[in-house]
Write a protein that holds these residues in place. Structure first.
Motif, mmCIF file in Angstrom:
data_model
loop_
_atom_site.group_PDB
_atom_site.id
_atom_site.type_symbol
_atom_site.label_atom_id
_atom_site.label_comp_id
_atom_site.label_asym_id
_atom_site.label_seq_id
_atom_site.Cartn_x
_atom_site.Cartn_y
_atom_site.Cartn_z
ATOM 1 N N LEU A 417 0.997 -1.220 -0.015
ATOM 2 C CA LEU A 417 0.118 -0.097 0.037
ATOM 3 C C LEU A 417 1.006 1.185 0.287
ATOM 4 N N LEU A 418 1.950 1.314 0.801
ATOM 5 C CA LEU A 418 2.844 2.540 0.769
ATOM 6 C C LEU A 418 3.409 2.597 -0.290
ATOM 7 N N LEU A 419 4.103 1.458 -0.989
ATOM 8 C CA LEU A 419 4.604 1.809 -2.249
ATOM 9 C C LEU A 419 3.543 2.081 -3.526
ATOM 10 N N CYS A 473 -7.727 -2.873 1.399
ATOM 11 C CA CYS A 473 -6.362 -2.573 1.253
ATOM 12 C C CYS A 473 -5.984 -3.046 -0.180
ATOM 13 N N LEU A 474 -6.204 -4.271 -0.161
ATOM 14 C CA LEU A 474 -5.803 -5.024 -1.667
ATOM 15 C C LEU A 474 -6.151 -4.406 -2.842
ATOM 16 N N LEU A 475 -7.718 -4.020 -2.774
ATOM 17 C CA LEU A 475 -8.062 -3.569 -3.968
ATOM 18 C C LEU A 475 -7.611 -1.887 -4.123
ATOM 19 N N THR A 476 -7.447 -1.367 -3.114
ATOM 20 C CA THR A 476 -6.984 0.060 -3.122
ATOM 21 C C THR A 476 -5.459 0.225 -3.745
ATOM 22 N N VAL A 513 -22.318 -3.236 5.828
ATOM 23 C CA VAL A 513 -22.491 -1.754 5.475
ATOM 24 C C VAL A 513 -21.365 -1.293 4.388
ATOM 25 N N GLN A 514 -20.482 -1.829 4.528
ATOM 26 C CA GLN A 514 -19.220 -1.342 3.643
ATOM 27 C C GLN A 514 -18.979 -2.123 2.491
ATOM 28 N N ASN A 515 -19.594 -3.222 2.378
ATOM 29 C CA ASN A 515 -19.379 -4.210 1.166
ATOM 30 C C ASN A 515 -19.383 -3.488 -0.233
ATOM 31 N N HIS A 516 -20.370 -2.681 -0.434
ATOM 32 C CA HIS A 516 -20.418 -2.003 -1.798
ATOM 33 C C HIS A 516 -19.050 -1.339 -2.025
ATOM 34 N N HIS A 517 -18.220 -0.627 -1.082
ATOM 35 C CA HIS A 517 -17.035 -0.119 -1.384
ATOM 36 C C HIS A 517 -16.246 -0.911 -2.533
ATOM 37 N N LEU A 518 -16.069 -2.218 -2.168
ATOM 38 C CA LEU A 518 -15.338 -3.228 -3.070
ATOM 39 C C LEU A 518 -15.839 -3.058 -4.535
ATOM 40 N N VAL A 519 -16.838 -2.740 -4.792
ATOM 41 C CA VAL A 519 -17.515 -2.719 -6.327
ATOM 42 C C VAL A 519 -17.071 -1.349 -6.660
ATOM 43 N N GLY A 612 -9.431 1.744 9.308
ATOM 44 C CA GLY A 612 -10.379 1.325 8.329
ATOM 45 C C GLY A 612 -9.296 2.164 7.066
ATOM 46 N N ILE A 613 -9.626 1.840 5.794
ATOM 47 C CA ILE A 613 -9.236 2.591 4.750
ATOM 48 C C ILE A 613 -9.000 3.716 4.451
ATOM 49 N N ASP A 614 -10.142 4.494 5.300
ATOM 50 C CA ASP A 614 -10.395 6.121 5.361
ATOM 51 C C ASP A 614 -9.428 6.658 6.126
ATOM 52 N N LYS A 615 -8.800 5.988 7.068
ATOM 53 C CA LYS A 615 -8.051 6.469 8.147
ATOM 54 C C LYS A 615 -6.569 6.262 7.731
ATOM 55 N N LEU A 616 -6.555 5.286 6.953
ATOM 56 C CA LEU A 616 -5.218 4.615 6.608
ATOM 57 C C LEU A 616 -4.698 5.381 5.505
ATOM 58 N N THR A 617 -5.388 5.889 4.622
ATOM 59 C CA THR A 617 -4.963 6.681 3.503
ATOM 60 C C THR A 617 -5.427 7.949 3.319
ATOM 61 N N GLU A 618 -4.626 8.861 2.622
ATOM 62 C CA GLU A 618 -5.555 10.122 2.092
ATOM 63 C C GLU A 618 -5.457 10.426 0.598
ATOM 64 N N LYS A 619 -6.437 10.999 -0.009
ATOM 65 C CA LYS A 619 -6.360 10.972 -1.212
ATOM 66 C C LYS A 619 -5.555 12.021 -1.951
ATOM 67 N N SER A 620 -4.994 11.858 -3.053
ATOM 68 C CA SER A 620 -4.327 12.852 -3.742
ATOM 69 C C SER A 620 -4.636 12.737 -5.168
ATOM 70 N N GLN A 621 -4.816 13.837 -5.956
ATOM 71 C CA GLN A 621 -4.990 13.769 -7.551
ATOM 72 C C GLN A 621 -3.713 14.006 -8.072
ATOM 73 N N VAL A 622 -3.645 13.090 -9.336
ATOM 74 C CA VAL A 622 -2.438 13.267 -10.087
ATOM 75 C C VAL A 622 -2.783 14.276 -11.232
ATOM 76 N N SER A 623 -2.055 15.165 -11.365
ATOM 77 C CA SER A 623 -2.126 16.269 -12.560
ATOM 78 C C SER A 623 -1.541 15.839 -13.773
ATOM 79 N N GLU A 624 -1.562 16.464 -14.815
ATOM 80 C CA GLU A 624 -1.316 16.240 -16.266
ATOM 81 C C GLU A 624 -0.002 15.945 -16.088
#
Length: 778
Positions: A417-419, A473-476, A513-519, A612-624
């Motif tokens: 996940l870190l890599l 984590c695996l799917l992330t 409650v969180q299974n749909h996240h995998l989809v 949970g994955i929401d605490k474990l990670t933070e979102k970043s956006q990749v620019s052009e």
């Protein structure tokens, strides 16, 4: 030995500290080993002394430390002195856990002992050091003691012995590598003596095992804190010695295959001990502190000069400041060589000694990447990262059915996940995979990305129940690398669609409650590949077309109460979380063994829950231009039902509670509104457009040519294009691992659990009242 310890507990009155004849019998015996000490001093006896003759136990500890201090002062020039030092060291290793397990005794080593001043008995007691500090400083000195633990630099015997206080221990670093070019002659006796002293050091640090896990991971271990502070003048050479001894170790008997069968390897116990001491000294919560960020300047020394100085823990500080390319290369090559050792074993049996400390190595690698961003970038700069990836995937696949190795599964996934938060990792995965390590997975021809997806699919579909918290984590990880995957094999493409099929059944979607996240994660993978890597991915596009009804079913997912109830009924009939049958697994690779569950009775240690994955990670956006910017939480559409219950790991009481409360009124139930809330956000537009354009064309080819042959369709898809037909590409979102106190605490419990279970000869902590984790039998 034995008789003296009995005398301690039965003696009704305290034995005077000045009664040297009595105390000397504890360490004067000549030939003993640490195993002898454990046999001669039974647990029951130590506890009896502790309860019935506390002053005798106190005196024993004080006298043993005093002997170590004297040995360090004198430089241990005689065989007799060395023997006394080793025996005191073994005795303290035996006794300390029984001091730590009793809360009333825990502060004993941190109290000052009258007359134990810094310069002997004549000084004022203000100056007296706590016993713990005297002990740690003596051990540090003894680890750089000429002719005892390091080679002497004397030219001739005529010279006076080196004064232990005037030597510069940086000239006595144990092994070449980071910051040191000279590799001393291997010396078997020195290695044994270092190993004994490191065992004592590790036992001192193990006070952490006797405190329950707390949410406040910043409570530092006072033993580690003092040992890694500026009070220890040997901190730098010792850190360097430990790191170099680990990274320079080559279990292949110095390059001669099968050589390990001919001689016993005295280096391995030292390397294991060094790895364990190293990871414990690096137990540090980087989320609570600003870890030193380092600019691109390089100085002439092995450690970067940094303002501000960074953490007080010098070991963490030094680790974060290593910066030379050749040092990074040495560390990476060493860790990769050792992690690959069990794999080499499988296709060249007996060619090398099989090492057992891969879990400690994974923790060390994690710390290196987490505390030293320059090292992380170096690892990803070349395809060398794949030499770390392949062993991790091997361990994950091998341990997937084994309940006693849940911790290993987690750390492997955390590292990936870190890599995966770095673009370069995704790019590196495109390298063709040619190593043929026998693994219990379908045979495929493709890249390292294919290997990763196939192993992850295997973990999800045939791992044990306790691994479910890792699915996010695996799917992330797959989402993070997906925009960079140039060409998936047919095997890997089918695996991804099989996961979507399994995760989008109504009973799976409605049962938690969180299974749909995998989809959502899987749809994001398909969207990234279609939008950014359409050209090379005809296999995936073909698989999507073949399984198009899965997407149509998702788009038409029923949301009325009756259908929800019907979906849940279906679950009761097929309790298997994911069907293992229709994943069309071909034959496994030749020479592989199926992943086996733990032998009944195997010991394991419990782990705290991971965030949970929401605490474990933070979102970043990749620019052009490929740079990333962190997204403000407000601007993000959270995953529906964003406040996840944090993922569960083995926690026996809580598991029991969760199962029993399933019937109680507090249970969550799916409602039409809830299903609507996330169904409306399913990102299906890109795939629906692709199907709308390509399905009629593929059907036409099949009718025109009377085709049932895949290759013609694939050829058509390879030359097809969707330019201008797809929606505007969405920005790439990467979920980067972020340090947090939850994972810091997880690492602490995992690491000490590994150390507890691996130290069986002698069994330093067995049958003592540890509090950091529970010892369980599978």
């Amino acid at each position: 030995g034995g008789s003296a310890s009995v005398a301690l507990s039965v003696s009704p009155q305290p034995v005077e500290a000045t009664d040297d004849a009595f105390w000397d019998q504890f360490w004067a015996d000549t030939a003993t080993s640490v195993q002898d000490v454990f046999a001669l001093v039974p647990a029951a006896e130590i506890r009896a002394v502790r309860e019935e003759s506390p002053s005798n136990l106190a005196t024993l500890c004080y006298k043993a430390v005093e002997k170590l201090v004297q040995g360090a002062e004198s430089g241990c020039h005689t065989e007799k002195e060395r023997q006394i030092v080793l025996n005191c060291s073994r005795l303290l290793t035996r006794i300390l856990p029984y001091i730590f397990e009793d809360p009333d005794w825990r502060g004993f080593f941190w109290s000052t002992v009258p007359g134990a001043g810094r310069g002997g008995g004549d000084e004022d007691d203000e100056n007296a050091r706590p016993l713990a500090e005297s002990l740690l400083l003596a051990v540090a000195d003894l680890l750089f003691c000429p002719d005892f633990t390091v080679q002497s630099h004397r030219r001739s015997t005529v010279d006076t012995a080196e004064d232990i206080h005037s030597i510069d221990s940086c000239e006595y670093i144990w092994e070449a590598g980071v910051g040191f070019a000279h590799s001393p002659q291997p010396n078997y006796i020195h290695d044994l003596n270092r190993t004994e002293l490191l065992k004592l050091l590790l036992t001192c640090f193990s006070e952490a095992m006797y405190l329950p896990p707390s949410s406040d991971s910043s409570n530092t271990n006072p033993w580690v804190q003092f040992f890694c502070s500026t009070e220890n003048r040997h901190a730098l050479p010792l850190f360097t010695s430990l790191l170099n001894v680990v990274c320079a170790y080559d279990p292949v008997g110095y390059g001669i295959p099968y050589n390990h069968l001919l001689f016993s390897d005295y280096r391995e116990p030292l390397v294991e001990e060094a790895a364990q001491v190293l990871i414990v000294t690096l137990d540090y919560d980087s989320s609570t502190s600003s870890s030193p960020t380092v600019d691109g300047t390089t100085t002439g020394t092995a450690m970067d000069d940094v303002d501000p100085p960074g953490p007080d823990n010098l070991f963490v500080n030094y680790l974060s400041r290593i910066h030379r390319e050749e040092d990074f290369q040495f560390i990476l090559k060493g860790v990769a060589r050792l992690l690959s050792n069990p794999l080499v074993q499988t296709y060249l049996p007996n060619s090398a000694k099989k090492i057992q400390f891969h879990q400690e190595l994974l923790v060390l690698f994690w710390k290196l990447c987490d505390f030293n961003k320059k090292f992380l970038f170096f690892v990803l700069k070349s395809s060398d990262v794949l030499d770390i990836l392949v062993p991790i995937l091997y361990f994950l696949n091998d341990a997937r059915a084994d309940q006693s190795r849940v911790g290993l599964m987690h750390i492997g996934v955390f590292i990936l996940l870190l890599l995966s938060g770095e673009r370069n990792f995704g790019v590196r995965l495109n390298k063709p995979y040619s190593v043929r390590v026998p693994m219990d997975i379908p045979v495929f021809t493709g890249t390292h990305a294919d290997l990763l997806i196939i192993v992850f699919h295997k973990i999800i579909t045939s791992g044990h129940q306790r691994l479910q918290p890792l699915f996010d984590c695996l799917l992330t990880i797959i989402v993070n690398v997906s925009p960079y995957l140039k060409s998936l094999s047919m095997v890997a493409a089918n695996k991804l669609l099989h996961l979507l099929e399994a995760f989008s059944t109504t009973w799976f979607l409605f049962s938690a409650v969180q299974n749909h996240h995998l989809v959502f994660f899987l749809l994001e993978v398909f969207n990234n590949i279609i939008q950014y890597q359409f050209d090379g991915n005809s296999n995936l596009v073909y698989a999507v077309i073949r399984k198009r009804n899965v997407f149509h079913q998702l788009a038409n997912l029923p949301t009325d109460s009756q259908s929800i109830q019907k979906g849940l009924q279906r679950k009761k009939k097929s309790p298997e979380p994911i069907s293992r049958t229709n994943s069309q697994d071909g034959a496994s690779m030749e020479g592989s063994r199926p992943a086996a569950p733990a032998e009944p009775g195997t010991l394991k240690t419990s782990l705290v829950a991971t965030p949970g994955i929401d605490k474990l990670t933070e979102k970043s956006q990749v620019s052009e231009d490929g740079t990333m910017r962190s997204l403000e939480p407000e601007s993000l559409q959270p995953l529906p039902e964003g406040n996840l219950p944090s993922a569960e790991v083995s926690h026996p009481q809580r598991d029991r509670r969760r199962l029993s409360s399933a019937s109680s009124s507090g249970q969550w139930t799916p409602t039409p509104d809830w299903v609507m809330s996330w169904k409306s956000k399913l990102p299906l537009q890109t795939i629906m457009r692709l199907l709308q354009v390509l399905v009629p064309q593929v059907e036409k080819i099949c009718i025109d040519k009377g085709l049932t042959d895949e290759s013609e369709i694939l050829k058509f898809l390879q030359h097809g294009t969707l330019v201008g037909l797809l929606p505007v590409p969405h920005p790439i979102l990467i979920r980067k691992y972020q340090a947090n106190s939850g994972t810091a605490m997880w690492f602490r419990t995992y690491m000490w659990g590994v150390i507890y279970l691996r130290n069986v000869d002698p069994p330093i902590w067995y049958d003592t009242d540890v509090k950091l984790f529970e010892i369980q039998r599978v």
